[in-house]
Scaffold this motif. Structure first.
Motif, short mmCIF file in Angstrom:
data_model
loop_
_atom_site.label_atom_id
_atom_site.label_comp_id
_atom_site.label_asym_id
_atom_site.label_seq_id
_atom_site.Cartn_x
_atom_site.Cartn_y
_atom_site.Cartn_z
N GLY A 35 0.81 -1.23 0.00
CA GLY A 35 0.00 0.00 0.00
C GLY A 35 0.83 1.27 0.00
N LEU A 36 2.09 1.17 0.44
CA LEU A 36 2.97 2.35 0.43
C LEU A 36 3.23 2.84 -0.99
N HIS A 37 2.97 1.97 -1.99
CA HIS A 37 3.33 2.30 -3.37
C HIS A 37 2.13 2.81 -4.18
N ALA A 101 11.60 13.96 -0.52
CA ALA A 101 10.53 12.96 -0.50
C ALA A 101 10.58 12.24 0.85
N TRP A 102 9.50 11.55 1.19
CA TRP A 102 9.37 10.90 2.49
C TRP A 102 8.54 9.63 2.37
N VAL A 103 8.84 8.67 3.21
CA VAL A 103 8.04 7.44 3.33
C VAL A 103 8.02 7.05 4.80
N VAL A 104 6.84 6.69 5.31
CA VAL A 104 6.73 6.18 6.68
C VAL A 104 6.00 4.85 6.62
N GLY A 105 6.55 3.84 7.27
CA GLY A 105 5.94 2.51 7.27
C GLY A 105 4.52 2.55 7.83
N TRP A 108 3.42 2.91 11.51
CA TRP A 108 3.84 4.14 12.20
C TRP A 108 3.14 5.39 11.67
N GLN A 109 2.23 5.20 10.71
CA GLN A 109 1.60 6.37 10.09
C GLN A 109 0.59 7.04 11.02
N ARG A 110 0.23 8.26 10.66
CA ARG A 110 -0.77 9.07 11.36
C ARG A 110 -0.37 9.41 12.78
N ARG A 111 0.93 9.54 13.00
CA ARG A 111 1.42 9.98 14.31
C ARG A 111 2.26 11.25 14.16
N GLY A 112 2.21 11.88 12.98
CA GLY A 112 2.98 13.11 12.77
C GLY A 112 4.45 12.86 12.50
N ILE A 113 4.81 11.61 12.21
CA ILE A 113 6.24 11.30 12.03
C ILE A 113 6.78 11.91 10.73
N ALA A 114 6.04 11.74 9.63
CA ALA A 114 6.52 12.31 8.35
C ALA A 114 6.60 13.83 8.46
N THR A 115 5.61 14.44 9.12
CA THR A 115 5.62 15.90 9.28
C THR A 115 6.86 16.34 10.05
N GLU A 116 7.13 15.68 11.17
CA GLU A 116 8.28 16.07 12.00
C GLU A 116 9.60 15.83 11.25
N ASP A 140 -4.08 13.51 -5.58
CA ASP A 140 -5.02 12.86 -4.66
C ASP A 140 -4.37 12.43 -3.34
N HIS A 141 -3.07 12.71 -3.20
CA HIS A 141 -2.34 12.21 -2.03
C HIS A 141 -2.46 13.22 -0.88
N GLU A 142 -3.53 13.05 -0.09
CA GLU A 142 -3.82 14.03 0.96
C GLU A 142 -2.75 14.05 2.04
N ALA A 143 -2.28 12.87 2.44
CA ALA A 143 -1.31 12.80 3.53
C ALA A 143 -0.01 13.49 3.13
N SER A 144 0.47 13.22 1.91
CA SER A 144 1.73 13.81 1.48
C SER A 144 1.57 15.32 1.27
N SER A 145 0.42 15.74 0.78
CA SER A 145 0.17 17.18 0.62
C SER A 145 0.19 17.86 1.98
N ALA A 146 -0.38 17.19 3.01
CA ALA A 146 -0.38 17.77 4.36
C ALA A 146 1.04 17.86 4.91
N VAL A 147 1.86 16.85 4.63
CA VAL A 147 3.25 16.87 5.09
C VAL A 147 3.99 18.04 4.44
C1 COA Z 1 2.81 10.36 3.06
C2 COA Z 1 3.28 9.66 4.32
C3 COA Z 1 4.79 9.76 4.42
C4 COA Z 1 2.64 10.35 5.54
O1 COA Z 1 3.23 9.77 6.71
P1 COA Z 1 2.62 9.99 8.16
O2 COA Z 1 3.74 9.82 9.14
O3 COA Z 1 1.42 9.17 8.35
O4 COA Z 1 2.19 11.52 8.10
P2 COA Z 1 1.76 12.42 9.34
O5 COA Z 1 1.33 11.56 10.49
O6 COA Z 1 2.84 13.42 9.58
O7 COA Z 1 0.47 13.10 8.79
C5 COA Z 1 0.51 14.20 7.94
C6 COA Z 1 -0.91 14.62 7.64
O8 COA Z 1 -1.52 13.69 6.75
C7 COA Z 1 -2.73 13.23 7.30
N1 COA Z 1 -2.85 11.84 6.91
C8 COA Z 1 -2.04 10.83 7.26
N2 COA Z 1 -2.44 9.69 6.65
C9 COA Z 1 -3.53 10.03 5.93
C10 COA Z 1 -4.40 9.31 5.08
N3 COA Z 1 -4.22 7.99 4.86
N4 COA Z 1 -5.41 9.96 4.47
C11 COA Z 1 -5.59 11.28 4.70
N5 COA Z 1 -4.79 12.03 5.48
C12 COA Z 1 -3.79 11.40 6.09
C13 COA Z 1 -2.58 13.42 8.79
O9 COA Z 1 -3.81 13.51 9.43
C14 COA Z 1 -1.81 14.71 8.85
O10 COA Z 1 -2.67 15.80 8.60
P3 COA Z 1 -2.74 17.05 9.58
O11 COA Z 1 -1.34 17.60 9.62
O12 COA Z 1 -3.72 17.95 8.93
O13 COA Z 1 -3.16 16.48 10.88
C15 COA Z 1 2.85 8.16 4.34
O14 COA Z 1 1.46 8.09 4.11
C16 COA Z 1 3.58 7.34 3.29
O15 COA Z 1 4.71 6.92 3.52
N6 COA Z 1 2.97 7.05 2.14
C17 COA Z 1 3.58 6.21 1.14
C18 COA Z 1 4.82 6.83 0.52
C19 COA Z 1 4.51 8.12 -0.19
O16 COA Z 1 3.52 8.23 -0.89
N7 COA Z 1 5.39 9.11 0.02
C20 COA Z 1 5.23 10.43 -0.56
C21 COA Z 1 6.29 10.70 -1.60
S1 COA Z 1 6.44 12.48 -1.84
#
Ligand code: COA
Length: 171
Positions: A35-37, A101-105, A108-116, A140-147
């Motif tokens: 799913g990371l991919h 770029a960033w990747v979090v397993g 460990w996701q949704r704990r603010g690790i990628a942001t920090e 469409d990548h909401e998490a990465s956009s938030a990071v």
């Molecule tokens: C993108 C990624 C690194 C985020 O890692 P993470 O440690 O979970 O991120 P954070 O916990 O710091 O969360 C960052 C924000 O994304 C949001 N978020 C996390 N996972 C989410 C999800 N699945 N759907 C929607 N939002 C999500 C969090 O709520 C947070 O938002 P906020 O700051 O408004 O509260 C991780 O999902 C990942 O490794 N994905 C696969 C690899 C990838 O696509 N990398 C990007 C290449 S640029």
């Protein structure tokens, strides 16, 4: 600009350690979820192919104008690895530009690790003559956009393949 080398970076909860081939076995487990991919393409590497990849990365870019800086993300309290951050730094007449770029397993996701980790990386880049930081993110990548937003980047109107180019200009 002389080639930059990744250095250890400390944030509140994390230590970003310069990536080495020895990290491959633990990282293969950290990055084992297909799913990371979803947005970045590809598939999980075996420990063996990850080790070969990390050896290439640690050896550095063959282009002297380019530095490959890679870190594993270590959770300091748990003393375990949780992901990676990277910066490809290219020298130019104004100093250097970095693509990050960033990747979090998954566990460990949704704990603010990628942001920090991304904030720690951008703070490090600021100290090393980097005038522009970019990232390429699927729309469409909401998490990465938030990071990226939390690290100070904003979306531009430029596209790279099927991803939007995000940018931070450092004065
Ligand atoms: C993108 C990624 C690194 C985020 O890692 P993470 O440690 O979970 O991120 P954070 O916990 O710091 O969360 C960052 C924000 O994304 C949001 N978020 C996390 N996972 C989410 C999800 N699945 N759907 C929607 N939002 C999500 C969090 O709520 C947070 O938002 P906020 O700051 O408004 O509260 C991780 O999902 C990942 O490794 N994905 C696969 C690899 C990838 O696509 N990398 C990007 C290449 S640029």
């Amino acid at each position: 600009m002389t080639a930059l080398k990744s250095e250890t970076i400390h944030t509140d909860r994390l230590t970003l350690l310069p990536l080495q081939a020895e990290h491959a076995d633990e990282m293969a487990a950290v990055l084992s979820d297909p799913g990371l991919h979803t947005f970045i393409g590809g598939a999980p590497d075996s420990a063996q192919s990850l080790r070969a990849r990390y050896e290439r990365w640690a050896a550095g870019s063959p282009d002297p104008a380019e530095s490959w800086c890679n870190w594993v993300i270590q959770l300091r309290d748990a003393a375990c690895l949780a992901g990676t951050v990277q910066a490809t730094i290219t020298a130019d007449d104004r100093g250097a530009a970095a693509e990050i770029a960033w990747v979090v397993g998954t566990p460990w996701q949704r704990r603010g690790i990628a942001t920090e980790a991304a904030q720690g990386l951008v703070a490090w880049l600021r100290k090393h003559s980097v005038h522009t930081v970019i990232a390429h993110i699927h729309p469409d990548h909401e998490a990465s956009s938030a990071v990226a937003t939390a690290a100070g980047l904003t979306p531009t109107d430029q596209w790279h393949d099927r991803e939007i180019t995000w940018q931070l200009a450092i004065s």
